[in-house]
Design a protein around this motif. Sequence first.
Motif, PDB file in Angstrom:
ATOM      1  N   ARG A   9      -4.967  -0.479  -4.870  1.00  0.00           N
ATOM      2  CA  ARG A   9      -3.737  -1.313  -5.168  1.00  0.00           C
ATOM      3  C   ARG A   9      -2.724  -0.070  -5.627  1.00  0.00           C
ATOM      4  N   ALA A  10      -2.859   0.822  -6.302  1.00  0.00           N
ATOM      5  CA  ALA A  10      -1.729   1.689  -6.643  1.00  0.00           C
ATOM      6  C   ALA A  10      -1.295   2.327  -5.593  1.00  0.00           C
ATOM      7  N   LEU A  11      -2.240   2.899  -4.639  1.00  0.00           N
ATOM      8  CA  LEU A  11      -1.685   3.522  -3.446  1.00  0.00           C
ATOM      9  C   LEU A  11      -1.020   2.553  -2.456  1.00  0.00           C
ATOM     10  N   ARG A  12      -1.335   1.373  -2.467  1.00  0.00           N
ATOM     11  CA  ARG A  12      -0.790   0.287  -1.456  1.00  0.00           C
ATOM     12  C   ARG A  12       0.764   0.453  -1.860  1.00  0.00           C
ATOM     13  N   TRP A  13       1.515   0.594  -0.683  1.00  0.00           N
ATOM     14  CA  TRP A  13       3.088   0.372  -0.771  1.00  0.00           C
ATOM     15  C   TRP A  13       3.726   1.650  -1.571  1.00  0.00           C
TER      16      TRP A  13
END
Lengths: 322, 348
Positions: free
Chosen positions: A84-88
């Motif tokens: 989730r931290a990597l996404r976007w």
Amino acid sequence: MSDLLRMRDVSLTYRSEGGDVPAVRNVDLDLDRGEIVGIAGESGCGKSTLASTILRLQPPTARVTGEVLFEGQDVLTMSWGHLRALRWAGASMVFQGALHSLNPVQRVGDQIAEPIHLHDPETSDKQAHLRVGELLEQVGLPAARARAYPHQLSGGQKQRIMIAMALACRPRLIVADEPTTALDVMVQAQVLHVLSGLVHELGVGMLMISHDLSVLADLCDRIVVMYGGRVVEQGPSKLVFGEALHPYAEALSAAFPRVGDPAARYAPSGLPGDPPDPAALPPGCSFAPRCPRVIDDCTRAVPELRSFGGDRQASCIRVGQP
Amino acid sequence: MTLATNPSVAEAAEEVETSRRHRSYGRYVLGKVLGSLASLAFVLVVNFFLFRVLPGDPARNLSRGRFVSKGQLAAFNKTYGLDQSVPQQFLTYLNNTLHGDLGISIKYRVPVSQLILDRLWPTLLLVGTSTILAAIIGVWLGIRGAWKRGGAFDKASTGTSLTLYSMPEWWLGLLLIAVFAVGWGPIPGIFPTGGLHSVDAQPGTLSGVLDTAWHLTLPVITLTLAYLADYSLIMRSSLLDELGEDYLTTARAKGLRDIVVRNRHAVPNALLPTTTVIALSIGFVVSGAITIETVFSIPGLGLLGVDALETPDFWVLQGTFMVASAGVIAANLVANLLYGLLDPRVRT
């Protein structure tokens, strides 16, 4: 050696009641910082499916094998929190058909600000508001459009909103999935101009997916051509578009005739037949049933991707033969 | 690449746009209000003629089995204006209704407005509470079921909803009375079988309120269970419609948690059709729940209307019909206004 995105032996299989459907098969793909790579192919060749694995956005019914390394870390096996931290923030996406990719009941400004707040909780509303205005002006829209709802914008404007949104967290990689497909030709040119300008200006790596090889040839450093879930050819974009090795890549580039080329004008070329059904792939080379140069050997084994010098690869046993 | 925009120009443009948006919502509201008034006027007219075509003569029905002279019948008809011509009666009816006078009940001999007000409170308590409870529980069930479609929770809640939906509500009510009011096996009957309060209850005190709540428990549970499926099934199906939408993939790609994707993006869009259904059913609250009011002997508006049909008690019929129609029309208006607020696409 590519450090931004490295996909190794990636296969994706949809499990359905009728049996397994291999949508992507053994794909290798590299992308460097600041590089633009295009993926070309007909509908259903697996290009969007392949792209979905980069942020692990494939549907839960799909089984993915291989490695998808983003900055050296495997996206397929990392924890959900890490992902989730990597996404976007690390890699963002410009989705195909901006028509439905925006939430219809939220103001576009709020939708652009959402990932900013999410990935940097310290951001004040005021700062986010300023950043949204800045992003909108970067894509050539007045900052006041932040207050608009998606239905108040044209297709081209919505696609610009998507681009502004993709840039919101200053990602290192942007995956653009058919970013101009739903747009008319003039708007398409504008959007592509905005997108490529920003990518060069900000030094972002970009993976661009399109069925339109001529668009990719203009924008990309390298082009990967996919057919039946596999890579059939890859190389520098001018070469893939101008002097394709694989008969499919050749047919694909001939489908977009160059202006002022009398040969193309008098010999309009199309490819007979349909792309293969991933649930029932033909034996050997998937392209064999439609290939103008097919011989008996083509249906015996799946052809390997072979190097032809100068960073070019193609998977066809007929290349180099008379 | 950057498009230079004069900030003051941009601000002015924003102001113009904001005022245009306010104006367009104002026009939307005005249109809907006028539409509701037109419906109300239509109901006012139909309301009069609908009950005049009912078979039966009120004077004869009331005096059934007794000897009455022609003179007495004529006097009765004169008192209630039934001797006038129908157009004349209609004009009187219009004039009185517009002045808030709903007439005198033939059967009870009290003003209809008084009668309706007395019956309104039990109905509001019973049907209103059940509708709100059913809406809240139903929406929650629908959201949870749809988000994990085909899971154990989804299967159980959909199955239960459908079973309750296909069950006649009066039968469910009788079942609950048999088990929890009369007692069944080891289960003691702790709830009253009907009515709104005990004979010795003191209205207005805390014990009086608790007493009413105790009487309403079984009927409210019955109606809540009966209404539940209306909301859970529609919420479930409208959320399922949203699940495949691309903007949810966008939301996931942004790195939002699953629960945030659901609550911030999917549910607000899926709530739109459900809002309409809830608002409309709240309009039906003042129509009462005839079967449940009968089963649990609750003196509500539903029972009042059914009783009035027998006489026929024109003024009570007209009054209850008018109140029920006005409720539905008002709820419709609220639904439209709410929809305009929730969905920006409707008001432009």
